[in-house]
Design a protein around this motif. Structure first.
Motif, mmCIF file in Angstrom:
data_model
loop_
_atom_site.group_PDB
_atom_site.id
_atom_site.type_symbol
_atom_site.label_atom_id
_atom_site.label_comp_id
_atom_site.label_asym_id
_atom_site.label_seq_id
_atom_site.Cartn_x
_atom_site.Cartn_y
_atom_site.Cartn_z
ATOM 1 N N GLN A 149 -7.555 1.640 8.811
ATOM 2 C CA GLN A 149 -8.037 1.624 7.435
ATOM 3 C C GLN A 149 -6.962 1.200 6.445
ATOM 4 O OE1 GLN A 149 -8.487 4.047 9.631
ATOM 5 N NE2 GLN A 149 -10.570 4.856 9.553
ATOM 6 N N GLY A 150 -5.728 1.614 6.686
ATOM 7 C CA GLY A 150 -4.649 1.253 5.786
ATOM 8 C C GLY A 150 -4.238 -0.198 5.875
ATOM 9 N N PRO B 80 -8.580 -1.435 -0.246
ATOM 10 C CA PRO B 80 -7.204 -1.325 -0.730
ATOM 11 C C PRO B 80 -6.229 -1.150 0.434
ATOM 12 C CG PRO B 80 -8.671 0.111 -1.971
ATOM 13 C CD PRO B 80 -9.452 -0.389 -0.800
ATOM 14 N N ARG B 81 -5.105 -1.860 0.373
ATOM 15 C CA ARG B 81 -4.106 -1.765 1.430
ATOM 16 C C ARG B 81 -2.821 -1.164 0.858
ATOM 17 N NH1 ARG B 81 -2.972 -7.039 4.436
ATOM 18 N NH2 ARG B 81 -3.075 -7.999 2.397
ATOM 19 N N LYS B 82 -2.329 -0.130 1.533
ATOM 20 C CA LYS B 82 -1.122 0.532 1.071
ATOM 21 C C LYS B 82 -0.123 0.626 2.214
ATOM 22 C CE LYS B 82 -3.648 3.434 -2.235
ATOM 23 N NZ LYS B 82 -3.949 4.831 -2.639
ATOM 24 N N ILE B 83 1.079 0.162 1.964
ATOM 25 C CA ILE B 83 2.111 0.218 2.988
ATOM 26 C C ILE B 83 2.400 1.661 3.381
ATOM 27 C CG2 ILE B 83 4.553 -0.254 3.455
ATOM 28 C CD1 ILE B 83 4.305 -2.750 1.766
ATOM 29 N N ASP B 84 2.315 2.594 2.398
ATOM 30 C CA ASP B 84 2.633 3.987 2.675
ATOM 31 C C ASP B 84 1.416 4.823 3.047
ATOM 32 O OD1 ASP B 84 1.426 3.950 0.219
ATOM 33 O OD2 ASP B 84 2.920 5.206 -0.787
ATOM 34 N N LEU C 28 0.260 -7.323 5.917
ATOM 35 C CA LEU C 28 0.688 -6.151 5.164
ATOM 36 C C LEU C 28 2.206 -6.149 5.035
ATOM 37 C CD1 LEU C 28 -0.567 -3.566 3.872
ATOM 38 C CD2 LEU C 28 0.115 -2.372 5.946
ATOM 39 N N GLY C 29 2.694 -5.983 3.800
ATOM 40 C CA GLY C 29 4.138 -6.025 3.566
ATOM 41 C C GLY C 29 4.729 -7.378 3.897
ATOM 42 N N ALA D 98 7.575 -4.899 12.584
ATOM 43 C CA ALA D 98 8.186 -3.613 12.915
ATOM 44 C C ALA D 98 7.452 -2.936 14.070
ATOM 45 C CB ALA D 98 8.183 -2.703 11.684
ATOM 46 N N ILE D 99 6.122 -3.066 14.086
ATOM 47 C CA ILE D 99 5.338 -2.482 15.180
ATOM 48 C C ILE D 99 5.699 -3.137 16.511
ATOM 49 C CG2 ILE D 99 2.993 -2.309 16.130
ATOM 50 C CD1 ILE D 99 2.003 -1.896 13.247
#
Length: 331
Positions: free
Chosen positions: A83-84, A90-94, A127-128, A135-136
């Protein structure tokens, strides 16, 4: 109905994380991977999974699971919460849901399976500015795995639906896997007509009849019989229209209206499940909203099958080839 739709002998064992109702699991079981342990936090999804699976299904948050109770297996797979990462909202890095993949990484590190398979939405790539995805991948690499990522559209693999998803396949470093080739797209797409032509008209209680929101009316939601569906979402009231509905008419930017001349309705949950290529005789637990949610959150079975076939062939080839010393007993 357990095992009613499986036609291949299992040879590799698997643990499934964030398993939901089991779309990914069914696809892999059909191609030679036996899920022996599965986990999800949604009680209805766990109950649905248990209907078709012989696996031990543990319902609860992954962060509360004692990893020592999870069996060692040949494979670990799952679609960690997206979902993030999603482009549809809406997309949120945190976003706290973006960190749940770390439990996936931790289990891979502890159990050291031959292979892992992870699935996520296309939005994870950007994202980001791409930093999150890199990073993943790096996290898995640091645990001793060669990682092969690929963006696939389910409609290329027998799924009557446009659904772009990122697939990560990781092989343990000591397997010396230098290349993994993802499945090639099929010559023809399966259309909505192909998928639904023999499906009886649904009962009214099988169709979400919630009011159509401004978000729903912000874009076209209908495709014709000779096309594939738009993506089946997890939110019932955002499910696309059945092709028997009238065409939607564009009024302005981000503003559409329904045409006239026929009944406008969404896909029923059963039709949505078929579009997701679940077995037609699989009954989903929970209320109507929950059924749509389980179906929309799932990996399409046919997409999972296509990937699983390639993983199975490559893994079997590797273990029977130059790495005989790596072979362990499998069921």
């Amino acid at each position: 109905m357990k095992k009613a739709f499986k036609d291949k002998k299992q040879q590799f064992t698997a643990v499934s994380l964030f398993s939901g109702a089991g779309g990914l699991d069914i696809g892999f079981e059909n191609q030679g991977f036996k899920t022996v342990w599965a986990n999800d936090s949604d009680k209805d999804a766990c109950a649905t999974h248990q209907k078709w699976s012989d696996a031990e299904v543990v319902c609860g948050k992954i962060e509360d699971i004692d990893f020592s109770t999870i069996p060692n297996t040949d494979a670990i797979f799952g679609g960690f919460p997206c979902q993030g990462f999603s482009l549809s909202g809406p997309r949120k890095i945190d976003d706290s849901r973006n960190t749940l993949y770390k439990y996936f990484v931790k289990l891979v590190e502890e159990k050291k399976p031959y292979v892992f398979i992870a699935e996520n939405v296309k939005g994870i790539l950007t994202l980001g500015d791409g930093a999150i995805f890199e990073a993943i991948i790096e996290d898995f690499k640091n645990k001793g795995y060669k990682v092969f990522p690929k963006l696939l559209n389910a409609s290329d693999y027998g799924v009557p639906q446009d659904r772009e998803r990122v697939i990560l396949v990781g092989f343990r470093d000591d397997l010396n896997m230098e290349e993994f080739v993802f499945p090639e797209p099929a010559d023809q797409k399966v259309t909505l007509y192909d998928a639904l032509k023999d499906i009886p008209e649904p009962l009214l209680e099988e169709i979400c009849d919630a009011p159509y929101s401004s978000r729903f009316m912000s874009r076209n939601r209908k495709r014709d019989w000779n096309n594939v569906s738009y993506t089946i979402p997890a939110m019932a009231k955002q499910v696309p229209l059945h092709p028997s509905s009238p065409d939607m008419i564009k009024l302005d930017k981000d503003l559409w209206k329904f045409g006239e001349g026929a009944i406008t309705r969404r896909f029923s949950w059963r039709e949505a499940a078929i579009i997701q290529t679940f077995p037609q005789n699989l009954e989903f637990e929970g209320d109507l909203v929950s059924k749509y949610k389980q179906i929309g959150n799932a990996v399409p079975v046919k997409l999972a099958e296509a990937v699983a076939e390639k993983v199975y062939i490559k893994l079997k080839e590797c273990l029977e080839g130059s790495n005989q010393e790596l072979i362990q007993e499998v069921v």
